[in-house]
Design a protein around this motif. Structure first.
Motif, PDB file in Angstrom:
ATOM      1  N   GLU A 136      -7.033   9.146   0.553  1.00 63.24           N
ATOM      2  CA  GLU A 136      -7.932   9.391   1.625  1.00 63.24           C
ATOM      3  C   GLU A 136      -7.220   8.792   3.209  1.00 63.24           C
ATOM      4  O   GLU A 136      -6.327   8.136   2.966  1.00 63.24           O
ATOM      5  CB  GLU A 136      -9.169   8.362   1.732  1.00 63.24           C
ATOM      6  N   ASP A 195      -3.817   6.795   2.440  1.00 60.21           N
ATOM      7  CA  ASP A 195      -3.786   6.046   1.356  1.00 60.21           C
ATOM      8  C   ASP A 195      -3.351   6.833   0.122  1.00 60.21           C
ATOM      9  O   ASP A 195      -4.156   7.827  -0.292  1.00 60.21           O
ATOM     10  CB  ASP A 195      -4.842   5.114   1.001  1.00 60.21           C
ATOM     11  N   THR A 244      -6.984   6.980   6.622  1.00 64.90           N
ATOM     12  CA  THR A 244      -7.723   5.732   7.099  1.00 64.90           C
ATOM     13  C   THR A 244      -6.846   4.973   8.101  1.00 64.90           C
ATOM     14  O   THR A 244      -5.863   5.479   8.300  1.00 64.90           O
ATOM     15  CB  THR A 244      -7.980   4.849   5.986  1.00 64.90           C
ATOM     16  N   VAL A 263      -5.747   0.791   9.809  1.00 63.11           N
ATOM     17  CA  VAL A 263      -5.784  -0.426   9.825  1.00 63.11           C
ATOM     18  C   VAL A 263      -5.245  -1.025  11.379  1.00 63.11           C
ATOM     19  O   VAL A 263      -4.475  -0.339  12.032  1.00 63.11           O
ATOM     20  CB  VAL A 263      -4.792  -1.006   8.725  1.00 63.11           C
ATOM     21  N   ASP A 264      -5.871  -2.163  11.515  1.00 62.78           N
ATOM     22  CA  ASP A 264      -5.530  -2.947  12.844  1.00 62.78           C
ATOM     23  C   ASP A 264      -4.663  -3.891  12.490  1.00 62.78           C
ATOM     24  O   ASP A 264      -4.633  -4.617  11.483  1.00 62.78           O
ATOM     25  CB  ASP A 264      -6.735  -3.458  13.669  1.00 62.78           C
ATOM     26  N   ILE A 289      -2.861   6.370  -2.916  1.00 68.37           N
ATOM     27  CA  ILE A 289      -3.513   6.118  -4.248  1.00 68.37           C
ATOM     28  C   ILE A 289      -4.980   6.388  -4.120  1.00 68.37           C
ATOM     29  O   ILE A 289      -5.440   7.159  -5.218  1.00 68.37           O
ATOM     30  CB  ILE A 289      -3.422   4.474  -4.731  1.00 68.37           C
ATOM     31  N   LEU A 290      -5.714   5.977  -3.220  1.00 65.39           N
ATOM     32  CA  LEU A 290      -7.046   6.435  -2.899  1.00 65.39           C
ATOM     33  C   LEU A 290      -7.381   7.832  -2.275  1.00 65.39           C
ATOM     34  O   LEU A 290      -8.494   8.248  -2.147  1.00 65.39           O
ATOM     35  CB  LEU A 290      -7.566   5.276  -2.129  1.00 65.39           C
ATOM     36  N   PHE A 345      -2.947   5.837   8.464  1.00 65.98           N
ATOM     37  CA  PHE A 345      -2.197   6.424   7.503  1.00 65.98           C
ATOM     38  C   PHE A 345      -3.107   7.178   6.352  1.00 65.98           C
ATOM     39  O   PHE A 345      -4.380   7.126   6.681  1.00 65.98           O
ATOM     40  CB  PHE A 345      -1.417   5.083   6.943  1.00 65.98           C
ATOM     41  N   THR A 401       0.753  -1.123   0.099  1.00 68.00           N
ATOM     42  CA  THR A 401       0.054  -0.007   0.036  1.00 68.00           C
ATOM     43  C   THR A 401       0.967   1.265  -0.023  1.00 68.00           C
ATOM     44  O   THR A 401       1.906   1.305   0.973  1.00 68.00           O
ATOM     45  CB  THR A 401      -0.850   0.051   1.118  1.00 68.00           C
ATOM     46  N   LYS A 402       0.789   2.057  -1.048  1.00 69.00           N
ATOM     47  CA  LYS A 402       1.532   3.336  -0.840  1.00 69.00           C
ATOM     48  C   LYS A 402       0.814   4.321  -0.170  1.00 69.00           C
ATOM     49  O   LYS A 402      -0.328   4.713  -0.407  1.00 69.00           O
ATOM     50  CB  LYS A 402       1.226   3.888  -2.433  1.00 69.00           C
TER      51      LYS A 402
END
Lengths: 729, 211
Positions: A401, A396, A403, A405-406, A398-399, A394, A377-378
């Motif tokens: 946004e 993202d 967001t 993650v756990d 590319i997307l 983080f 993931t960039k």
């Protein structure tokens, strides 16, 4: 002088005969150059021409030869006369190839050639055949400092080449960083799976090698001497000292990981946030089974944060950590993600990168990880919280946004910090303060010296000079392994950030360099870059004023000082750059074939046209390492440049003595141009990082000629001789 | 679409984990290549319809890896693909991007998540149904069906607008008005229907749909 016989050989091949009047050149060599033998040949570099010169040397007792043909960098194999002193007048690359075509330019072309013949003859008159350094040093043993992958490889390769090797390792076992790894990235096709480090095999080979002596639990208490005669005191942990004599040293002291606790913004220091070394430890503990965290919980999801505290603001973290990319971390994270995927493909592994950099064949390794289902993931990581359930916040990229993650475990890819020992600039400053009587500085030096790797007894400090970011090297690309201390070579991540494959290649290269150094030292020759050069600096100590300029300016730390502050030359450490010669205000340092006189006489030999003839003369002092080759290239590509310049190659701009500039201006030159690197450039031996003569103020150091060494660019308007102020055109 | 496999996937949707990626790998044509994308963006830059897509192929691949199931399967982006194959030719990782786009569109359509009223999807459905009925495309009913997709009034308007072309085709004997009553089929219509049914069965089995 009675035994000297001077000869000039003028070539008329390569179009020289068509464009130049060879008869005039012959006359000049004879009348003005005072050459006893003057001959021309239509093809001087062919067997017949060379035979002609060899015959004269053998039968006519010619001792000095001036070759007026092509550049000194061309036809070196043909014009190789080791028993005579030789100068080269550059008529091809330096004259006919760069002066504009056509009759209109015949006169200036001929003038230029005439001058080069005059200069070649004048230089030759002042040259001696270098006799070689009688003080040869004969130890051909090689010391390797550090028993990690680089050190082991260097020791093994040197020993396999037939050189006795001494290996010093601080720890109680060989292996260094490699011993802390579960697996390494692959070296060979298909570059798909993590491999065994191969350390056990290599360490066993080294331990049992008849030519390798291993000192464990040891460090260097003192390193003295020069290539071919280093005397090192190896101190064991117990305090026992062993003395070894070695010819060259390979420093393979590696790196330490950047301290993860300095990265609180990425969760550094919190539970279940580890660096790559931390994960290796967990993988070794798991021994191929499920990887468990420190609290014993099996890891079901892992996030790898790349560039943690690296690459300045381009990486992750506050941007106030390391400014560089460590080069290996992307492949290492790929490898570590595979630890999980190979054990259980259902474990989620996410690598968060901004630029995935996998040098060499790493692209195949990356692809293999993708096939195994590692998610890439960039992203720019903004925050990490550790604990039982780690959370990585983080953006993202590319997307586009924000967001989160756990994960059960977060791995930070921290950078390599070189273990290069004492930083010499800081050390030098403290030494100056200590000399001034500061007790605080003295204590700081004691503390600083404890971190030294080599403990060199050199005047210039106890360790290798550091080039950038604390890495010990002179130039990463052009002069790998060659540090600014001759005979001491850096290999592996102490030199620049790198992975294990590069480190082993590095070690092999450094071992070869060390072999080159010991062989040259045993013959009294220069190591590099003037490999095989027999000349060495000669000093007339009775004229020395103990000003210390030579010892301070020597970029290679070749000159120490004795108790009375006279310079002590260690010729084996010398690279023959001549910076000491350029620095010396009283001009007592010279080489047999390169001295204040050899260049000074060339400057004076140039024929000065009449003041009102509209033919200015510009002297160019061109560094033989970069500028002179560039000028040759200009000739090769038929680039036209001014026929009013007269070029003299110098070994380094550092060797330019200010008297040459004074002489040039006094003898009628309209300007002087220095061609080479400027202060701050570091592409050549690291010399450019030191102030060169035209950039420093030597005014006070030159009692003979006050005002000649002022900070300036030679050739600027206000240094012109007033009588020749017409040259503006 | 009552389907155990899909239901299992639906109930387990953590972000940036492999669940949706695995669903795509199992159910979408060439879905196993999605993970090989290296996010260079060449496909996005090469697509002639690039500016008209909400999500470029690059983004769709990243969204799949990020577990954005609803956004991906509800997107109309895959339906925008015109099969020019520019992306496939240029992809440095040799991903069959066009095929993946059609695969995703097909999967979204089958599980009923594809956007309603998406023109490409509508026309494709119309075309398929028309084709399957008689084993050959009935141009008249297909055209008329397309005209009336958006309702009676706009259908009549479009049909009237196309009147002269229709008349011309009729005069040139390229259009038979009698086709409106069902038209002619292939010779062995029963055999054709059996082939289509068998193909569907195979595909369903491959992609994990039970009939």
């Amino acid at each position: 002088m009675a035994d000297n016989k001077f000869a000039a050989y003028i070539c008329s091949g390569c179009g020289l005969g068509d464009k130049l009047d060879i008869k005039t050149l012959e006359k000049i060599a004879q009348k003005e150059g005072k050459m006893q033998v003057v001959k021309s040949h239509p093809f001087l570099c062919n067997a017949e021409g060379v035979q002609m010169i060899n015959d004269d040397i053998a039968n006519e007792a010619v001792t000095h030869v001036c070759i007026a043909a092509c550049s000194r960098r061309a036809k070196t194999e043909a014009f190789h006369f080791p028993t005579v002193a030789m100068s080269r007048a550059n008529l091809r690359e330096g004259v006919i190839w760069i002066v504009a075509e056509g009759e209109a330019h015949d006169e200036v072309r001929q003038e230029m050639a005439n001058d080069y013949v005059r200069m070649g003859c004048a230089e030759l008159k002042k040259m001696k055949l270098p006799a070689g350094n009688p003080d040869t040093a004969h130890s051909k043993r090689i010391l390797v400092v550090g028993g990690g992958m680089s050190g082991l490889t260097a020791a093994f390769e040197a020993a396999e080449a037939g050189y006795e090797t001494v290996l010093v390792e601080k720890q109680s076992q060989l292996g260094g960083w490699a011993a802390k790894l579960w697996r390494r990235a692959p070296f060979k096709a298909p570059h798909a799976e993590p491999q065994d480090t191969g350390l056990t095999v290599l360490a066993a080979k080294v331990s049992s090698h008849p030519l390798i002596k291993v000192h464990l639990n040891s460090s260097l208490a003192e390193t003295a001497g020069a290539p071919g005669r280093f005397i090192v005191k190896i101190a064991q942990e117990s305090g026992a000292i062993t003395e070894e004599t070695v010819g060259a040293i390979v420093q393979a002291t590696g790196f330490t990981g950047y301290d993860i606790t300095k990265l609180p913004e990425l969760g550094g220091g919190q539970a279940n946030v580890v660096d790559q070394a931390g994960l290796e430890a967990l993988a070794i503990a798991a021994n191929g089974g499920a990887i468990k965290r420190a609290d014993g919980k099996e890891v079901k999801s892992a996030v790898f944060v790349q560039c943690a505290g690296q690459r300045g603001s381009g990486g992750n973290g506050s941007g106030r950590h390391l400014d560089y990319c460590s080069g290996h971390c992307c492949a290492t994270s790929i490898k570590q993600a595979m630890y999980f995927k190979d054990q259980n493909p259902d474990i989620d592994t996410v690598v968060m990168y901004s630029d995935l950099r996998v040098p060499g064949m790493g692209e195949d390794f990356y692809r293999s990880a993708q096939e195994k289902g590692v998610i890439f993931t960039k992203a720019k990581v903004t925050a990490v919280s550790g604990g039982d359930a780690c959370k990585v916040e983080f953006k993202d990229l590319i997307l586009d946004e924000d967001t989160s993650v756990d994960a059960d475990l977060v791995v930070l890819a921290t950078g390599q910090v070189p273990s290069a020992g004492v930083e010499l600039d800081a050390w030098t400053q403290l030494t100056a303060e200590a000399d001034g009587g500061s007790d605080e500085a003295k204590q700081k030096i004691v503390v600083m010296n404890k971190t030294s790797v080599l403990n060199l007894t050199y005047r210039q400090g106890p360790d290798l000079p550091q080039l950038k970011q604390g890495f010990a090297d002179s130039h990463f690309i052009c002069f790998p392994y060659e540090t600014r201390r001759t005979g001491i070579y850096a290999a592996g991540p102490v030199r620049r950030p790198m992975d294990m494959l590069q480190a082993t290649e590095d070690a092999t290269g450094a071992a070869l360099k060390a072999i080159q150094a010991v062989e040259n030292a045993s013959l009294g020759r220069a190591a590099h870059p003037r490999s095989g050069d027999l000349s060495y600096p000669l000093v007339r100590l009775e004229g020395c004023t103990q000003c210390k300029r030579c010892t301070v300016e020597c970029p290679f730390g070749a000159i120490d000082e004795d108790e009375r502050r006279f310079p002590v030359f260690n010729e084996q450490r010398c690279r023959r750059c001549g910076t000491c010669m350029g620095a010396c205000p009283v001009r007592v340092i010279s080489f047999e074939n390169y001295s204040v006189d050899t260049v000074g006489s060339q400057i004076k030999a140039v024929d000065m046209p009449d003041e009102f003839s509209e033919r200015p003369r510009i002297l160019i002092l061109a560094c033989e390492n970069d500028a002179y080759p560039a000028l040759d290239m200009a000739g090769l590509s038929r680039t036209v440049y001014s026929a009013f310049v007269r070029i003299i190659p110098v070994r380094c701009l550092g060797s330019v003595n200010t008297i040459w500039i004074t002489d040039a201006l006094n003898s009628g030159f309209d300007g002087v141009m220095m061609m080479g690197c400027k202060k701050g450039d570091d592409y050549c031996q690291g010399l450019g990082t030191r102030p060169l003569p035209h950039e420093q103020d030597r005014r006070h150091a030159d009692p003979a000629r006050p005002g000649t060494g002022a900070r300036r660019h030679a050739g600027s308007r206000h240094h012109r001789q007033p009588a020749r102020g017409h040259a503006d055109q | 679409m009552s389907n155990a496999n899909v239901q299992a996937n639906l109930s387990n949707l953590a972000r940036y984990q492999n669940n949706f990626l695995k669903e795509v790998e199992a159910n979408v044509e060439e879905g196993h290549m999605v993970k090989m994308c290296m996010q260079c963006g060449v496909c996005a830059g090469s697509c002639p319809f690039g500016p008209d897509w909400e999500h470029s192929p690059q983004k769709i691949f990243m969204m799949i890896r990020a577990g954005k199931r609803d956004e991906v399967l509800g997107s109309d982006s895959m339906f925008m693909c015109t099969s020019c194959y520019n992306c496939i030719v240029r992809c440095p990782r040799q991903l069959p991007i066009t095929h993946i786009m059609h695969g995703l569109a097909n999967y979204a359509h089958r599980i009923g998540m594809a956007p309603k009223g998406q023109p490409t999807r509508q026309f494709a459905t119309l075309f398929w149904n028309n084709l399957v009925k008689k084993g050959r495309v009935n141009e008249l009913t297909l055209t008329l069906g397309h005209y009336f997709t958006n309702g009676l009034v706009s259908g009549i308007k479009t049909a009237l607008g196309m009147q002269s072309i229709g008349l011309g085709l009729f005069m040139a004997k390229r259009l038979n008005p009698m086709e409106i009553f069902g038209g002619h089929g292939v010779k062995d219509l029963k055999g054709f229907h059996a082939i289509v049914a068998k193909a569907k069965e195979i595909e369903d089995r491959k992609k994990g749909f039970t009939a």
